[in-house]
Design an enzyme around this catalytic site. Structure first.
Site, PDB file in Angstrom:
ATOM      1  N   THR A   1      10.053   5.949  -1.477  1.00  0.00           N
ATOM      2  CA  THR A   1      10.733   4.823  -0.673  1.00  0.00           C
ATOM      3  C   THR A   1       9.420   4.088   0.037  1.00  0.00           C
ATOM      4  O   THR A   1       8.598   4.564   0.534  1.00  0.00           O
ATOM      5  CB  THR A   1      11.774   4.932   0.060  1.00  0.00           C
ATOM      6  OG1 THR A   1      12.635   5.759  -0.627  1.00  0.00           O
ATOM      7  CG2 THR A   1      12.395   3.808   0.882  1.00  0.00           C
TER       8      THR A   1
ATOM      9  N   GLU B   1      16.462  14.519   1.813  1.00  0.00           N
ATOM     10  CA  GLU B   1      15.918  15.496   2.720  1.00  0.00           C
ATOM     11  C   GLU B   1      16.585  16.828   2.511  1.00  0.00           C
ATOM     12  O   GLU B   1      16.956  17.779   3.459  1.00  0.00           O
ATOM     13  CB  GLU B   1      16.384  14.975   4.279  1.00  0.00           C
ATOM     14  CG  GLU B   1      15.553  13.910   4.537  1.00  0.00           C
ATOM     15  CD  GLU B   1      14.159  14.063   4.654  1.00  0.00           C
ATOM     16  OE1 GLU B   1      13.743  15.297   4.455  1.00  0.00           O
ATOM     17  OE2 GLU B   1      13.613  12.771   4.966  1.00  0.00           O
TER      18      GLU B   1
END
Length: 397
Positions: free
Chosen positions: A166, A376
């Site tokens: 990203t 994550e």
């Protein structure tokens, strides 16, 4: 009758300074971020440069950067306070602050003077990074990374593919995790190295191409699949060659706290929107907030948000005091992400048909909350970490 206990001092989590930081971030989020999110997210637009610059002026990119390097010199507690407030408006904005705070030790520079100058720019949002670890066949199993880097004199040559990067286009540099050793006798996770590529904003480095990944949420910026075709970059001497795995693992506690803060912000946004809607929407001659079914939903949602925040504050306190909190960080990431999906889904249910339109922000919170269970480290990975800390690793492993 028992004697009334003497009042005890509170943990003191919310100091006057922290309340001021939270309120400042909240005002910015509601007045400047939320209108932009409501306008751009439905059309999958990107957050404007002006908004990023404004965040830099407020110091959001330098919360964790030491004062001597131009940052605020604060801790994870303040970092997560700001992340929650920003995410309440738009999770992508709550996420982008990591492109400074969590990157200031990974600056591509020739010497200390250049590094210090770039870190000061980073604290102001003028020099930001992007992280590229995942691959089409490598996610939670970092040991299966195949993108390869080979040294050629003072340069690295990188070949392979990366996924889920990203902000790759708008960042000033890329941190790419590559395999630099294939020792069959070494552990699977060994031999990974962080390679840095400096670049111009809006472009990719020479030898690198990128294709945006179509996403159902997390709009405001693009996420890329990257192809490295013999891309060259100087060896900036960042990190230990072959030591990237341990370096990344050592920073996961802070990253998981940040994700929990973003999850809480999303859930709080959905809760607040559902409360407002329930007071205004009338059915059978009454606002739906009069009906027990709705009242109990809102009560449960509010309780879950508060519970997640209390655990997050405990984790942040431990992080800022240098205490080991691997289990608690996994717990708060797991619980907050799962909670956010439940709360945003319930909020959408309270809004009914209106919630299933893009006319209300709750559908955005719902879509973004779903991602927090994946990135994550997925919820299942967090459960594994928690279980291993309680029971030890499985014997068959």
């Amino acid at each position: 009758m028992m004697d009334k206990p003497e009042p005890r001092p509170s943990p003191g989590y919310m100091t006057e300074e922290r309340i001021m930081i939270r309120d400042m971030a909240r005002e910015f989020a509601m007045q400047e971020v939320l209108p932009v999110a409501n306008r751009l997210d439905p059309e999958k637009g990107e957050m404007p440069d002006e908004l990023i610059a404004r965040m830099g002026e407020l110091g959001f990119f330098g919360i964790l950067i030491p004062e001597r390097l131009g940052g605020l010199g604060l801790g994870f507690f303040e970092y997560c306070l700001v992340a929650e407030e920003l995410s309440r408006a738009w999770m992508s904005v709550g996420s982008i602050i990591a492109r400074g705070n969590m990157f200031y030790t990974a600056i591509p520079a020739k010497d200390d003077a250049e590094r210090a100058e770039k870190i000061r720019a980073m604290a102001q949002g003028r020099y930001l990074g992007a992280f590229s670890m995942s691959e089409p066949s490598a996610g939670s199993d970092m040991a299966s990374i195949a993108c390869r880097a080979e040294r050629d004199g003072d340069e690295w040559i990188v070949t392979g593919s990366k996924y889920w990067c990203t902000f790759a286009d708008r960042a000033d540099f890329l941190q790419v995790i590559c395999r630099t050793s294939h020792d069959p006798d070494a552990p699977r996770w060994a031999g990974l190295t962080a390679i840095l590529f400096e670049k111009s904003r809006g472009e990719f480095p020479v030898g690198v191409s990128g294709q945006p990944i179509p996403k159902i949420g997390y709009h405001g910026w693009k996420t890329y699949e990257l192809a490295f075709d013999g891309a060259r970059t100087p060896d900036y001497g960042f990190g230990e060659v072959g030591g990237a795995f341990k370096a990344i693992v050592s920073g996961l506690e802070g990253a998981r706290a940040h994700t929990a803060a973003r999850s809480i912000g999303l859930a709080r946004g959905a809760l607040e929107d559902a409360l407002d809607y329930a007071k205004e929407r009338e059915q059978f001659g009454h606002p739906i907030s009069d009906f027990q079914a709705i009242r109990f939903k809102l009560a449960t949602m509010a309780t879950e948000v508060e519970a997640a925040r209390a655990l997050l504050w405990q984790v942040c306190h431990k992080l800022d005091n240098g205490e080991n909190c691997a289990r608690e960080a996994a717990m708060v990431k797991y619980y907050a992400a799962e909670m956010a999906e439940r709360v945003t889904s319930e909020a959408l249910q309270i809004l009914g048909g209106a919630g299933y339109t893009t006319l209300y922000a709750v559908e955005r919170h719902w879509r973004d909350a779903r991602l927090t269970k994946i990135f994550e480290g997925s919820s299942e990975i967090q459960q594994r970490i928690i279980a291993d800390s309680l029971l030890g690793k499985p014997k068959h492993a």
